[in-house]
Design a protein around this motif. Structure first.
Motif, PDB file in Angstrom:
ATOM      1  N   MET A 114      20.461 -18.077  38.416  1.00  0.00           N
ATOM      2  CA  MET A 114      20.266 -17.218  39.583  1.00  0.00           C
ATOM      3  C   MET A 114      19.718 -15.854  39.176  1.00  0.00           C
ATOM      4  SD  MET A 114      23.572 -18.219  41.937  1.00  0.00           S
ATOM      5  CE  MET A 114      23.047 -17.168  43.306  1.00  0.00           C
ATOM      6  N   PHE A 115      20.149 -15.351  38.024  1.00  0.00           N
ATOM      7  CA  PHE A 115      19.618 -14.083  37.529  1.00  0.00           C
ATOM      8  C   PHE A 115      18.129 -14.214  37.202  1.00  0.00           C
ATOM      9  CE2 PHE A 115      18.378 -11.399  33.945  1.00  0.00           C
ATOM     10  CZ  PHE A 115      18.672 -10.137  34.443  1.00  0.00           C
ATOM     11  N   LEU A 116      17.762 -15.303  36.526  1.00  0.00           N
ATOM     12  CA  LEU A 116      16.351 -15.524  36.212  1.00  0.00           C
ATOM     13  C   LEU A 116      15.522 -15.691  37.482  1.00  0.00           C
ATOM     14  CD1 LEU A 116      16.737 -18.008  33.209  1.00  0.00           C
ATOM     15  CD2 LEU A 116      15.947 -15.636  33.092  1.00  0.00           C
ATOM     16  N   HIS A 117      16.062 -16.435  38.441  1.00  0.00           N
ATOM     17  CA  HIS A 117      15.375 -16.645  39.709  1.00  0.00           C
ATOM     18  C   HIS A 117      15.211 -15.318  40.444  1.00  0.00           C
ATOM     19  CE1 HIS A 117      15.113 -19.248  43.628  1.00  0.00           C
ATOM     20  NE2 HIS A 117      13.996 -18.609  43.361  1.00  0.00           N
ATOM     21  N   GLU A 118      16.274 -14.533  40.475  1.00  0.00           N
ATOM     22  CA  GLU A 118      16.233 -13.228  41.144  1.00  0.00           C
ATOM     23  C   GLU A 118      15.172 -12.324  40.529  1.00  0.00           C
ATOM     24  OE1 GLU A 118      16.917 -10.321  43.764  1.00  0.00           O
ATOM     25  OE2 GLU A 118      18.146 -12.121  43.803  1.00  0.00           O
ATOM     26  N   THR A 119      15.136 -12.278  39.215  1.00  0.00           N
ATOM     27  CA  THR A 119      14.177 -11.414  38.511  1.00  0.00           C
ATOM     28  C   THR A 119      12.745 -11.856  38.796  1.00  0.00           C
ATOM     29  OG1 THR A 119      15.791 -10.977  36.766  1.00  0.00           O
ATOM     30  CG2 THR A 119      13.468 -10.560  36.254  1.00  0.00           C
ATOM     31  N   TYR A 120      12.506 -13.155  38.682  1.00  0.00           N
ATOM     32  CA  TYR A 120      11.174 -13.696  38.976  1.00  0.00           C
ATOM     33  C   TYR A 120      10.779 -13.366  40.411  1.00  0.00           C
ATOM     34  CZ  TYR A 120       7.722 -17.250  40.293  1.00  0.00           C
ATOM     35  OH  TYR A 120       6.623 -17.895  40.784  1.00  0.00           O
ATOM     36  N   TYR A 121      11.695 -13.652  41.345  1.00  0.00           N
ATOM     37  CA  TYR A 121      11.364 -13.491  42.755  1.00  0.00           C
ATOM     38  C   TYR A 121      11.097 -12.034  43.111  1.00  0.00           C
ATOM     39  CZ  TYR A 121      11.566 -13.682  47.813  1.00  0.00           C
ATOM     40  OH  TYR A 121      11.246 -13.562  49.137  1.00  0.00           O
ATOM     41  N   VAL A 186      21.672 -25.703  46.822  1.00  0.00           N
ATOM     42  CA  VAL A 186      22.456 -25.472  48.042  1.00  0.00           C
ATOM     43  C   VAL A 186      22.605 -23.985  48.314  1.00  0.00           C
ATOM     44  CG1 VAL A 186      24.742 -25.726  49.094  1.00  0.00           C
ATOM     45  CG2 VAL A 186      23.695 -27.669  47.921  1.00  0.00           C
ATOM     46  N   ILE A 187      22.940 -23.220  47.273  1.00  0.00           N
ATOM     47  CA  ILE A 187      23.064 -21.761  47.417  1.00  0.00           C
ATOM     48  C   ILE A 187      21.737 -21.161  47.860  1.00  0.00           C
ATOM     49  CG2 ILE A 187      23.402 -19.600  46.140  1.00  0.00           C
ATOM     50  CD1 ILE A 187      25.447 -21.125  44.409  1.00  0.00           C
ATOM     51  N   MET A 188      20.654 -21.648  47.265  1.00  0.00           N
ATOM     52  CA  MET A 188      19.322 -21.152  47.590  1.00  0.00           C
ATOM     53  C   MET A 188      19.031 -21.331  49.088  1.00  0.00           C
ATOM     54  SD  MET A 188      15.730 -22.490  45.916  1.00  0.00           S
ATOM     55  CE  MET A 188      16.557 -22.691  44.337  1.00  0.00           C
ATOM     56  N   THR A 189      19.350 -22.511  49.622  1.00  0.00           N
ATOM     57  CA  THR A 189      19.070 -22.792  51.026  1.00  0.00           C
ATOM     58  C   THR A 189      19.965 -21.977  51.951  1.00  0.00           C
ATOM     59  OG1 THR A 189      18.384 -25.051  50.495  1.00  0.00           O
ATOM     60  CG2 THR A 189      18.982 -24.603  52.776  1.00  0.00           C
ATOM     61  N   ILE A 190      21.264 -21.982  51.690  1.00  0.00           N
ATOM     62  CA  ILE A 190      22.203 -21.287  52.580  1.00  0.00           C
ATOM     63  C   ILE A 190      21.969 -19.788  52.564  1.00  0.00           C
ATOM     64  CG2 ILE A 190      24.640 -20.736  52.962  1.00  0.00           C
ATOM     65  CD1 ILE A 190      25.314 -23.548  52.022  1.00  0.00           C
ATOM     66  N   THR A 230      10.385  -2.266  51.318  1.00  0.00           N
ATOM     67  CA  THR A 230      11.683  -2.105  50.660  1.00  0.00           C
ATOM     68  C   THR A 230      12.417  -3.444  50.693  1.00  0.00           C
ATOM     69  OG1 THR A 230      12.758  -1.427  52.746  1.00  0.00           O
ATOM     70  CG2 THR A 230      11.910   0.330  51.305  1.00  0.00           C
ATOM     71  N   ASN A 231      13.520  -3.505  49.939  1.00  0.00           N
ATOM     72  CA  ASN A 231      14.417  -4.672  49.961  1.00  0.00           C
ATOM     73  C   ASN A 231      13.690  -5.980  49.634  1.00  0.00           C
ATOM     74  OD1 ASN A 231      16.074  -2.644  50.853  1.00  0.00           O
ATOM     75  ND2 ASN A 231      16.715  -3.647  52.731  1.00  0.00           N
ATOM     76  N   TYR A 232      13.226  -6.077  48.383  1.00  0.00           N
ATOM     77  CA  TYR A 232      12.470  -7.244  47.944  1.00  0.00           C
ATOM     78  C   TYR A 232      13.340  -8.353  47.363  1.00  0.00           C
ATOM     79  CZ  TYR A 232       8.375  -4.141  48.148  1.00  0.00           C
ATOM     80  OH  TYR A 232       7.373  -3.281  48.553  1.00  0.00           O
ATOM     81  N   GLY A 233      14.629  -8.128  47.216  1.00  0.00           N
ATOM     82  CA  GLY A 233      15.497  -9.071  46.517  1.00  0.00           C
ATOM     83  C   GLY A 233      15.672 -10.398  47.225  1.00  0.00           C
ATOM     84  N   LEU A 234      16.233 -11.363  46.493  1.00  0.00           N
ATOM     85  CA  LEU A 234      16.458 -12.721  46.988  1.00  0.00           C
ATOM     86  C   LEU A 234      17.934 -12.982  47.247  1.00  0.00           C
ATOM     87  CD1 LEU A 234      15.370 -15.587  47.567  1.00  0.00           C
ATOM     88  CD2 LEU A 234      15.659 -16.077  45.121  1.00  0.00           C
ATOM     89  N   TYR A 235      18.752 -12.912  46.184  1.00  0.00           N
ATOM     90  CA  TYR A 235      20.193 -13.093  46.313  1.00  0.00           C
ATOM     91  C   TYR A 235      20.937 -11.765  46.195  1.00  0.00           C
ATOM     92  CZ  TYR A 235      18.884 -17.816  44.639  1.00  0.00           C
ATOM     93  OH  TYR A 235      18.296 -19.042  44.451  1.00  0.00           O
ATOM     94  N   PHE A 236      20.431 -10.923  45.306  1.00  0.00           N
ATOM     95  CA  PHE A 236      21.172  -9.738  44.882  1.00  0.00           C
ATOM     96  C   PHE A 236      20.350  -8.460  45.085  1.00  0.00           C
ATOM     97  CE2 PHE A 236      22.305 -13.259  41.902  1.00  0.00           C
ATOM     98  CZ  PHE A 236      23.550 -13.531  42.434  1.00  0.00           C
ATOM     99  N   THR A 237      21.055  -7.341  45.093  1.00  0.00           N
ATOM    100  CA  THR A 237      20.409  -6.049  45.347  1.00  0.00           C
ATOM    101  C   THR A 237      20.094  -5.272  44.074  1.00  0.00           C
ATOM    102  OG1 THR A 237      22.540  -4.897  45.537  1.00  0.00           O
ATOM    103  CG2 THR A 237      21.638  -5.847  47.560  1.00  0.00           C
ATOM    104  N   PHE A 238      20.469  -5.812  42.894  1.00  0.00           N
ATOM    105  CA  PHE A 238      20.412  -4.950  41.713  1.00  0.00           C
ATOM    106  C   PHE A 238      19.002  -4.498  41.352  1.00  0.00           C
ATOM    107  CE2 PHE A 238      20.978  -9.307  39.970  1.00  0.00           C
ATOM    108  CZ  PHE A 238      19.808  -9.437  39.227  1.00  0.00           C
TER     109      PHE A 238
END
Length: 259
Positions: A114-121, A186-190, A230-238
């Motif tokens: 999820m961290f890798l996905h977040e960074t890429y996204y 599943v997490i990605m979809t929800i 603004t607010n480009y994140g996927l799962y997380f705000t970091f």
């Protein structure tokens, strides 16, 4: 994973893609449909007050979103079939054995993925907002100025490709168990449906909670659909916090909608 199909020719590739397409489309309709019924057909003052935008949706918006989502689902299905082919031919680090002494690694690998996905996204998403790229790739998604559960998969095919390629890349470099891959999907979809819901479901003061302040929800992502920058994140705000791209009005709006 689809164990009963050995992808060796175009016929089995197409059949596997069809099976995955059905799974992806059903998953999309179930997730988006459940949230639609709960929050859009519910006339209680509680949820109406948590609606981030009170303006009506554009005529035909849901139908348009579903059309683009089905097209994107086909691309996701092709990517899924390609991932299975890579796995069957030994190009991924997917492992099937289950050792109870290593059970600690499963949640760790999920967080890492999820961290890798977040960074890429984050960086791809920010790149898609470049003026020369936006109109060709990301504009379709932002036609939903007010997002809905059906916006979750509403992408131009080029954006869907960018969305789809990251998971095979992660699986080439990161050991993951099929159960963890399923959990990630599943997490990605929800999370995508929740973020596009335009109804704030998280509790009051969640934006200041030690965990909640790092999690993206409907208010956070709704601001992205309104101002684009603004607010480009996927799962997380970091990444938004670190790169100072988090909308300054988020806290105020969240407190207003989570009362």
């Amino acid at each position: 994973m689809i164990y009963f199909l050995q992808i060796s020719d175009f016929k089995t590739f197409a059949l596997t893609t069809l099976v995955i397409l059905v799974i992806v489309v059903v998953r999309y309709f179930v997730a988006a449909g459940i949230f639609h019924l709960i929050f859009y057909q519910n006339r209680s003052k509680k949820w109406q007050g948590r609606k981030v935008n009170q303006q009506p949706y554009k005529k035909g918006q849901f139908q348009r979103e579903i059309k683009w989502s089905i097209a994107a689902s086909l691309i996701f299905a092709i990517a899924g079939t390609l991932t299975i082919w890579l796995w069957q031919n030994g190009y991924t680090r997917i492992y099937e054995g289950f050792d109870w002494t290593d059970i600690w690694y499963m949640p760790v690998s999920l967080v890492m993925a999820m961290f890798l996905h977040e960074t890429y996204y984050y960086w791809v998403h920010k790149g898609m907002h470049h003026p020369k790229v936006f109109k060709h790739v990301h504009k379709i998604h932002h036609e939903s100025l007010i997002s809905s559960p059906w916006t979750a998969f509403s992408f131009h095919p080029l954006e869907a490709i960018l969305e789809a390629i990251i998971l095979p890349i992660i699986l080439i470099v990161l050991p993951m168990h099929p159960i963890v891959i399923l959990m990630h999907l599943v997490i990605m979809t929800i999370s995508s449906v929740i973020n596009h819901l335009d109804v704030e479901i998280y509790p009051r003061n969640f934006e200041n909670h030690w965990l909640g302040k790092w999690i993206i929800g409907a208010t956070h992502h709704s601001l992205h659909h309104k101002d684009f920058n603004t607010n480009y994140g996927l799962y997380f705000t970091f990444w938004d916090k670190w790169m100072t791209t988090e909308n300054l009005n988020f806290g105020r709006l969240f407190r207003q909608k989570s009362r």
